[in-house]
Write an enzyme that holds these catalytic residues in place. Structure first.
Site, PDB file in Angstrom:
ATOM      1  N   THR A  16      27.299 -13.292   1.961  1.00 59.39           N
ATOM      2  CA  THR A  16      26.163 -12.837   2.773  1.00 59.39           C
ATOM      3  C   THR A  16      26.571 -12.213   4.100  1.00 59.39           C
ATOM      4  OG1 THR A  16      26.047 -14.991   3.845  1.00 59.39           O
ATOM      5  CG2 THR A  16      24.693 -14.688   1.857  1.00 59.39           C
ATOM      6  N   HIS A  38      24.328  -4.028  30.479  1.00 53.88           N
ATOM      7  CA  HIS A  38      24.677  -4.844  29.311  1.00 53.88           C
ATOM      8  C   HIS A  38      25.901  -5.724  29.582  1.00 53.88           C
ATOM      9  CE1 HIS A  38      21.677  -2.577  27.226  1.00 53.88           C
ATOM     10  NE2 HIS A  38      22.294  -1.442  27.509  1.00 53.88           N
TER      11      HIS A  38
HETATM   12  C1  RB5 Z   1      30.717 -18.314  -1.176  1.00 52.14           C
HETATM   13  O1  RB5 Z   1      30.126 -18.681  -2.362  1.00 52.14           O
HETATM   14  C2  RB5 Z   1      29.629 -18.005  -0.137  1.00 52.14           C
HETATM   15  O2  RB5 Z   1      29.027 -19.186   0.270  1.00 52.14           O
HETATM   16  C3  RB5 Z   1      30.228 -17.273   1.040  1.00 52.14           C
HETATM   17  O3  RB5 Z   1      30.835 -16.111   0.595  1.00 52.14           O
HETATM   18  C4  RB5 Z   1      29.268 -16.812   2.121  1.00 52.14           C
HETATM   19  O4  RB5 Z   1      28.190 -16.123   1.579  1.00 52.14           O
HETATM   20  C5  RB5 Z   1      28.878 -17.803   3.107  1.00 52.14           C
HETATM   21  O5  RB5 Z   1      28.200 -17.490   4.095  1.00 52.14           O
END
Ligand code: RB5
Length: 147
Positions: free
Chosen positions: A68, A134
Protein backbone atom coordinates in the site's frame (compact mmCIF):
# COMPACT_ATOMS: atom_id res chain seq x y z
CA UNK A 1 20.77 12.59 -8.24
CA UNK A 2 21.46 9.61 -5.99
CA UNK A 3 18.20 7.87 -5.14
CA UNK A 4 17.81 5.16 -2.48
CA UNK A 5 15.20 2.60 -3.47
CA UNK A 6 13.63 -0.24 -1.53
CA UNK A 7 10.61 -2.52 -1.46
CA UNK A 8 9.16 -5.52 0.30
CA UNK A 9 7.90 -8.74 -1.29
CA UNK A 10 4.59 -7.07 -2.25
CA UNK A 11 6.29 -4.68 -4.64
CA UNK A 12 9.29 -6.27 -6.34
CA UNK A 13 8.01 -5.88 -9.90
CA UNK A 14 7.15 -2.21 -9.44
CA UNK A 15 10.44 -1.51 -7.66
CA UNK A 16 12.36 -2.97 -10.59
CA UNK A 17 10.31 -0.86 -13.03
CA UNK A 18 11.09 2.25 -10.97
CA UNK A 19 14.79 1.36 -10.86
CA UNK A 20 14.88 1.02 -14.65
CA UNK A 21 13.03 4.33 -15.05
CA UNK A 22 15.41 6.14 -12.71
CA UNK A 23 18.43 4.75 -14.54
CA UNK A 24 16.98 5.83 -17.89
CA UNK A 25 16.60 9.33 -16.46
CA UNK A 26 20.29 9.30 -15.55
CA UNK A 27 19.95 8.99 -11.79
CA UNK A 28 22.28 6.85 -9.71
CA UNK A 29 20.16 4.24 -7.95
CA UNK A 30 21.12 2.60 -4.66
CA UNK A 31 18.86 -0.43 -4.75
CA UNK A 32 18.35 -1.85 -1.25
CA UNK A 33 16.23 -4.73 -2.55
CA UNK A 34 14.50 -6.97 -2.26
CA UNK A 35 15.98 -8.47 -5.41
CA UNK A 36 14.36 -11.81 -6.19
CA UNK A 37 10.92 -13.41 -6.38
CA UNK A 38 10.38 -15.52 -3.28
CA UNK A 39 12.57 -13.26 -1.13
CA UNK A 40 10.66 -11.86 1.85
CA UNK A 41 11.25 -8.86 4.04
CA UNK A 42 9.44 -6.90 6.70
CA UNK A 43 8.73 -3.41 5.40
CA UNK A 44 9.96 -1.60 8.56
CA UNK A 45 13.41 -3.14 8.04
CA UNK A 46 13.56 -1.93 4.43
CA UNK A 47 12.25 1.52 5.40
CA UNK A 48 15.04 1.73 7.97
CA UNK A 49 17.74 0.76 5.44
CA UNK A 50 16.66 3.45 2.99
CA UNK A 51 16.07 6.01 5.76
CA UNK A 52 19.51 5.39 7.23
CA UNK A 53 21.08 5.91 3.80
CA UNK A 54 19.47 9.36 3.65
CA UNK A 55 20.48 10.16 7.21
CA UNK A 56 24.09 9.30 6.33
CA UNK A 57 23.96 11.48 3.23
CA UNK A 58 24.42 8.49 0.94
CA UNK A 59 21.37 9.46 -1.11
CA UNK A 60 19.51 12.70 -1.71
CA UNK A 61 16.01 11.23 -1.85
CA UNK A 62 14.37 7.85 -1.31
CA UNK A 63 11.57 5.80 -2.79
CA UNK A 64 9.93 2.97 -0.84
CA UNK A 65 7.29 0.65 -2.24
CA UNK A 66 5.21 -1.96 -0.44
CA UNK A 67 1.67 -3.28 -0.92
CA UNK A 68 0.00 0.00 0.00
CA UNK A 69 2.91 2.36 0.64
CA UNK A 70 1.41 3.02 4.04
CA UNK A 71 3.56 0.74 6.18
CA UNK A 72 6.73 2.04 4.54
CA UNK A 73 5.76 5.65 5.25
CA UNK A 74 4.80 4.99 8.87
CA UNK A 75 8.08 3.19 9.51
CA UNK A 76 10.32 5.67 7.68
CA UNK A 77 8.74 8.61 9.49
CA UNK A 78 10.01 7.21 12.82
CA UNK A 79 13.55 8.16 11.77
CA UNK A 80 14.98 11.60 12.53
CA UNK A 81 15.05 13.89 9.56
CA UNK A 82 12.89 11.64 7.44
CA UNK A 83 9.73 13.05 5.92
CA UNK A 84 8.09 10.23 3.98
CA UNK A 85 4.85 10.77 2.07
CA UNK A 86 2.59 8.02 0.80
CA UNK A 87 1.12 9.28 -2.48
CA UNK A 88 -1.20 7.88 -5.08
CA UNK A 89 -1.84 11.14 -6.92
CA UNK A 90 0.60 13.28 -8.86
CA UNK A 91 -0.44 16.54 -7.20
CA UNK A 92 0.47 15.24 -3.73
CA UNK A 93 3.74 13.77 -5.00
CA UNK A 94 4.67 17.26 -6.22
CA UNK A 95 3.31 19.24 -3.26
CA UNK A 96 5.02 17.08 -0.66
CA UNK A 97 8.33 18.28 -2.09
CA UNK A 98 7.29 21.92 -2.62
CA UNK A 99 5.68 22.50 0.79
CA UNK A 100 6.72 19.65 3.09
CA UNK A 101 10.27 19.06 1.89
CA UNK A 102 9.53 15.34 1.80
CA UNK A 103 12.64 13.27 1.25
CA UNK A 104 11.03 9.87 0.72
CA UNK A 105 8.16 9.01 -1.60
CA UNK A 106 6.20 5.87 -0.85
CA UNK A 107 3.44 4.16 -2.77
CA UNK A 108 1.83 0.76 -3.12
CA UNK A 109 2.08 -1.79 -5.90
CA UNK A 110 -1.41 -2.94 -4.93
CA UNK A 111 -2.70 0.62 -5.27
CA UNK A 112 -1.08 2.27 -8.27
CA UNK A 113 -0.22 0.88 -11.69
CA UNK A 114 3.18 1.16 -13.33
CA UNK A 115 2.24 4.23 -15.39
CA UNK A 116 0.98 6.23 -12.44
CA UNK A 117 3.89 5.10 -10.28
CA UNK A 118 6.41 6.50 -12.77
CA UNK A 119 4.46 9.77 -12.93
CA UNK A 120 4.56 9.97 -9.13
CA UNK A 121 8.31 9.46 -9.26
CA UNK A 122 8.74 12.13 -11.95
CA UNK A 123 6.62 14.67 -10.05
CA UNK A 124 8.50 14.00 -6.80
CA UNK A 125 11.98 14.21 -8.30
CA UNK A 126 11.36 17.26 -10.46
CA UNK A 127 9.95 19.38 -7.62
CA UNK A 128 12.06 21.43 -5.22
CA UNK A 129 11.23 22.60 -1.70
CA UNK A 130 10.00 26.19 -1.88
CA UNK A 131 11.31 27.19 1.55
CA UNK A 132 10.01 30.57 2.77
CA UNK A 133 6.95 30.22 4.98
CA UNK A 134 7.06 26.46 4.49
CA UNK A 135 10.51 26.22 6.08
CA UNK A 136 9.18 27.38 9.44
CA UNK A 137 6.47 24.73 9.31
CA UNK A 138 8.91 21.99 8.38
CA UNK A 139 11.07 23.17 11.31
CA UNK A 140 8.02 22.69 13.54
CA UNK A 141 7.77 19.12 12.26
CA UNK A 142 11.44 18.59 13.06
CA UNK A 143 10.87 19.96 16.57
CA UNK A 144 8.31 17.20 17.15
CA UNK A 145 11.18 14.72 16.90
CA UNK A 146 12.29 15.93 20.36
CA UNK A 147 8.99 14.97 22.04
C1 RB5 B 1 2.68 -7.09 2.98
O1 RB5 B 1 1.74 -8.08 2.82
C2 RB5 B 1 1.97 -5.74 3.21
O2 RB5 B 1 1.41 -5.72 4.48
C3 RB5 B 1 2.96 -4.61 3.04
O3 RB5 B 1 3.51 -4.67 1.77
C4 RB5 B 1 2.40 -3.20 3.14
O4 RB5 B 1 1.28 -3.04 2.33
C5 RB5 B 1 2.22 -2.67 4.48
O5 RB5 B 1 1.90 -1.49 4.66
Amino acid sequence: MIIALGCDHAALALKDAVREHLSELGHEVKDFGIYKDGEKCDYPDKAAEVGHALQKGEAALGILICGTGVGMSIAANKLRGIRACCCSDVFSAKMCRLHNNANILTFGERVVGRGLALELVDAFLSSEFEGGRHARRVDLITALEEE
